[in-house]
Write a protein that holds these residues in place. Structure first.
Motif, PDB file in Angstrom:
ATOM      1  N   VAL A 121       1.456  -9.809 -18.003  1.00 35.06           N
ATOM      2  CA  VAL A 121       2.772  -9.017 -18.112  1.00 35.06           C
ATOM      3  C   VAL A 121       2.799  -7.692 -17.329  1.00 35.06           C
ATOM      4  O   VAL A 121       3.217  -6.750 -17.311  1.00 35.06           O
ATOM      5  CB  VAL A 121       3.046  -8.389 -19.067  1.00 35.06           C
ATOM      6  CG1 VAL A 121       4.641  -7.894 -19.677  1.00 35.06           C
ATOM      7  CG2 VAL A 121       3.144  -9.507 -20.892  1.00 35.06           C
ATOM      8  N   ASP A 122       4.463  -7.938 -16.164  1.00 34.11           N
ATOM      9  CA  ASP A 122       5.017  -7.148 -14.930  1.00 34.11           C
ATOM     10  C   ASP A 122       3.648  -6.792 -14.192  1.00 34.11           C
ATOM     11  O   ASP A 122       2.552  -6.860 -14.824  1.00 34.11           O
ATOM     12  CB  ASP A 122       4.892  -6.109 -15.678  1.00 34.11           C
ATOM     13  CG  ASP A 122       6.490  -6.099 -16.653  1.00 34.11           C
ATOM     14  OD1 ASP A 122       7.309  -6.872 -16.315  1.00 34.11           O
ATOM     15  OD2 ASP A 122       7.295  -4.836 -17.100  1.00 34.11           O
ATOM     16  N   VAL A 123       4.044  -6.767 -13.004  1.00 35.25           N
ATOM     17  CA  VAL A 123       3.442  -6.330 -11.852  1.00 35.25           C
ATOM     18  C   VAL A 123       3.426  -5.653 -10.382  1.00 35.25           C
ATOM     19  O   VAL A 123       4.349  -6.484  -9.755  1.00 35.25           O
ATOM     20  CB  VAL A 123       2.622  -7.988 -11.361  1.00 35.25           C
ATOM     21  CG1 VAL A 123       1.833  -8.748 -11.798  1.00 35.25           C
ATOM     22  CG2 VAL A 123       4.549  -8.674 -10.531  1.00 35.25           C
ATOM     23  N   GLY A 124       3.506  -3.941 -11.723  1.00 31.64           N
ATOM     24  CA  GLY A 124       4.454  -3.408 -10.420  1.00 31.64           C
ATOM     25  C   GLY A 124       4.042  -2.256  -9.858  1.00 31.64           C
ATOM     26  O   GLY A 124       2.765  -2.622  -9.477  1.00 31.64           O
ATOM     27  N   VAL A 125       4.816  -1.854  -9.360  1.00 34.32           N
ATOM     28  CA  VAL A 125       4.056  -0.650  -7.639  1.00 34.32           C
ATOM     29  C   VAL A 125       4.256   0.287  -8.365  1.00 34.32           C
ATOM     30  O   VAL A 125       5.303   0.617  -9.074  1.00 34.32           O
ATOM     31  CB  VAL A 125       4.157  -0.864  -6.158  1.00 34.32           C
ATOM     32  CG1 VAL A 125       4.196  -1.901  -5.982  1.00 34.32           C
ATOM     33  CG2 VAL A 125       6.028  -0.502  -6.291  1.00 34.32           C
ATOM     34  N   THR A 126       3.960   1.918  -7.983  1.00 33.82           N
ATOM     35  CA  THR A 126       4.058   2.898  -8.216  1.00 33.82           C
ATOM     36  C   THR A 126       4.226   3.659  -6.903  1.00 33.82           C
ATOM     37  O   THR A 126       4.229   3.488  -5.761  1.00 33.82           O
ATOM     38  CB  THR A 126       3.434   4.205  -9.676  1.00 33.82           C
ATOM     39  OG1 THR A 126       4.360   5.122  -9.535  1.00 33.82           O
ATOM     40  CG2 THR A 126       2.702   4.589  -8.805  1.00 33.82           C
ATOM     41  N   PHE A 127       5.211   4.731  -6.911  1.00 34.17           N
ATOM     42  CA  PHE A 127       5.010   5.394  -5.466  1.00 34.17           C
ATOM     43  C   PHE A 127       4.956   7.466  -5.598  1.00 34.17           C
ATOM     44  O   PHE A 127       4.585   7.680  -6.544  1.00 34.17           O
ATOM     45  CB  PHE A 127       7.359   5.559  -5.334  1.00 34.17           C
ATOM     46  CG  PHE A 127       7.684   5.276  -5.356  1.00 34.17           C
ATOM     47  CD1 PHE A 127       8.007   3.803  -4.301  1.00 34.17           C
ATOM     48  CD2 PHE A 127       8.569   4.780  -6.267  1.00 34.17           C
ATOM     49  CE1 PHE A 127       8.445   3.238  -3.822  1.00 34.17           C
ATOM     50  CE2 PHE A 127       9.178   3.021  -6.814  1.00 34.17           C
ATOM     51  CZ  PHE A 127       8.942   2.428  -4.833  1.00 34.17           C
ATOM     52  N   PRO A 128       3.576   7.068  -4.559  1.00 33.36           N
ATOM     53  CA  PRO A 128       2.657   8.256  -4.859  1.00 33.36           C
ATOM     54  C   PRO A 128       3.502   9.732  -4.361  1.00 33.36           C
ATOM     55  O   PRO A 128       4.812   9.516  -4.016  1.00 33.36           O
ATOM     56  CB  PRO A 128       2.296   8.185  -3.092  1.00 33.36           C
ATOM     57  CG  PRO A 128       3.081   7.794  -2.458  1.00 33.36           C
ATOM     58  CD  PRO A 128       3.795   6.791  -3.265  1.00 33.36           C
ATOM     59  N   ASP A 129       2.522  10.754  -4.907  1.00 35.34           N
ATOM     60  CA  ASP A 129       3.447  12.282  -4.890  1.00 35.34           C
ATOM     61  C   ASP A 129       2.534  13.206  -3.625  1.00 35.34           C
ATOM     62  O   ASP A 129       2.047  11.787  -2.942  1.00 35.34           O
ATOM     63  CB  ASP A 129       3.000  13.055  -5.967  1.00 35.34           C
ATOM     64  CG  ASP A 129       1.625  12.797  -6.688  1.00 35.34           C
ATOM     65  OD1 ASP A 129       0.702  12.395  -5.941  1.00 35.34           O
ATOM     66  OD2 ASP A 129       1.455  13.336  -7.655  1.00 35.34           O
ATOM     67  N   ALA A 130       2.810  13.765  -3.155  1.00 34.33           N
ATOM     68  CA  ALA A 130       2.091  15.051  -2.315  1.00 34.33           C
ATOM     69  C   ALA A 130       0.748  14.889  -2.101  1.00 34.33           C
ATOM     70  O   ALA A 130       0.004  15.213  -1.314  1.00 34.33           O
ATOM     71  CB  ALA A 130       2.621  17.092  -2.505  1.00 34.33           C
ATOM     72  N   SER A 131       0.228  14.435  -3.409  1.00 33.37           N
ATOM     73  CA  SER A 131      -1.559  13.983  -3.385  1.00 33.37           C
ATOM     74  C   SER A 131      -2.074  13.378  -2.317  1.00 33.37           C
ATOM     75  O   SER A 131      -2.949  12.686  -2.288  1.00 33.37           O
ATOM     76  CB  SER A 131      -2.308  14.137  -4.683  1.00 33.37           C
ATOM     77  OG  SER A 131      -1.880  13.616  -5.267  1.00 33.37           O
ATOM     78  N   LEU A 132      -1.096  11.979  -1.956  1.00 32.04           N
ATOM     79  CA  LEU A 132      -1.623  11.282  -1.377  1.00 32.04           C
ATOM     80  C   LEU A 132      -1.026  11.105  -0.379  1.00 32.04           C
ATOM     81  O   LEU A 132      -0.024  10.223  -0.068  1.00 32.04           O
ATOM     82  CB  LEU A 132      -0.726  10.097  -2.569  1.00 32.04           C
ATOM     83  CG  LEU A 132      -2.156   9.379  -3.228  1.00 32.04           C
ATOM     84  CD1 LEU A 132      -1.561   8.757  -4.512  1.00 32.04           C
ATOM     85  CD2 LEU A 132      -3.337   9.930  -3.256  1.00 32.04           C
ATOM     86  N   PRO A 133      -0.298  11.784   1.246  1.00 33.95           N
ATOM     87  CA  PRO A 133       0.314  11.487   2.309  1.00 33.95           C
ATOM     88  C   PRO A 133      -0.107  10.558   3.173  1.00 33.95           C
ATOM     89  O   PRO A 133      -1.170  10.006   2.998  1.00 33.95           O
ATOM     90  CB  PRO A 133      -0.410  12.743   3.007  1.00 33.95           C
ATOM     91  CG  PRO A 133      -1.425  13.642   2.001  1.00 33.95           C
ATOM     92  CD  PRO A 133      -1.740  12.693   0.562  1.00 33.95           C
ATOM     93  N   GLY A 134       0.700  10.471   3.588  1.00 33.63           N
ATOM     94  CA  GLY A 134       0.760   8.885   4.131  1.00 33.63           C
ATOM     95  C   GLY A 134       0.146   7.066   3.865  1.00 33.63           C
ATOM     96  O   GLY A 134       0.891   6.690   4.440  1.00 33.63           O
ATOM     97  N   VAL A 135       0.761   7.314   1.702  1.00 32.27           N
ATOM     98  CA  VAL A 135       0.620   6.603   1.367  1.00 32.27           C
ATOM     99  C   VAL A 135       2.295   6.468   1.054  1.00 32.27           C
ATOM    100  O   VAL A 135       3.179   6.589   0.696  1.00 32.27           O
ATOM    101  CB  VAL A 135      -0.381   6.514   0.150  1.00 32.27           C
ATOM    102  CG1 VAL A 135      -0.150   5.328  -1.152  1.00 32.27           C
ATOM    103  CG2 VAL A 135      -1.524   6.985   0.440  1.00 32.27           C
TER     104      VAL A 135
END
Length: 99
Positions: free
Chosen positions: A40-54
């Motif tokens: 059920v669902d196959v989502g993504v999330t958006f990185p915060d400042a702790s993952l630069p370049g992602v």
């Protein structure tokens, strides 16, 4: 289809629990050695400042990839990226019907 003998209903969150984004939930039914699965669902999330370049963070789908023979389908609940955004990346590995 799984029989009721020794059958269990299990929930396996591969992403999105306790956060907004990256929703990816598995529901399984049947005995442990012959469980059938739906995603059920196959989502993504958006990185915060702790993952630069992602750009995007995808769920870890290795568990269902290893059990793909027992995957019956993928259900997308609605058209927000945190619920369908990983479909393009995961479907070639899972090749299950999508509703």
């Amino acid at each position: 289809m799984a029989t009721a003998e020794n059958a269990e209903l299990v929930f396996v969150p591969l992403g999105g629990v306790g956060e907004i984004g990256m929703n990816f939930a598995l529901y399984g039914y049947g005995p442990a050695n012959a469980r059938e699965w739906i995603v059920v669902d196959v989502g993504v999330t958006f990185p915060d400042a702790s993952l630069p370049g992602v750009d995007l963070v995808l769920p870890d789908t290795r568990f269902i990839e290893e059990n793909v023979a027992n995957l019956r389908g993928i259900i997308i609940t609605h058209a927000h990226e945190d619920h369908y955004g990983a479909l393009l990346d995961t479907w070639p590995k899972l090749k299950a019907p999508v509703w």
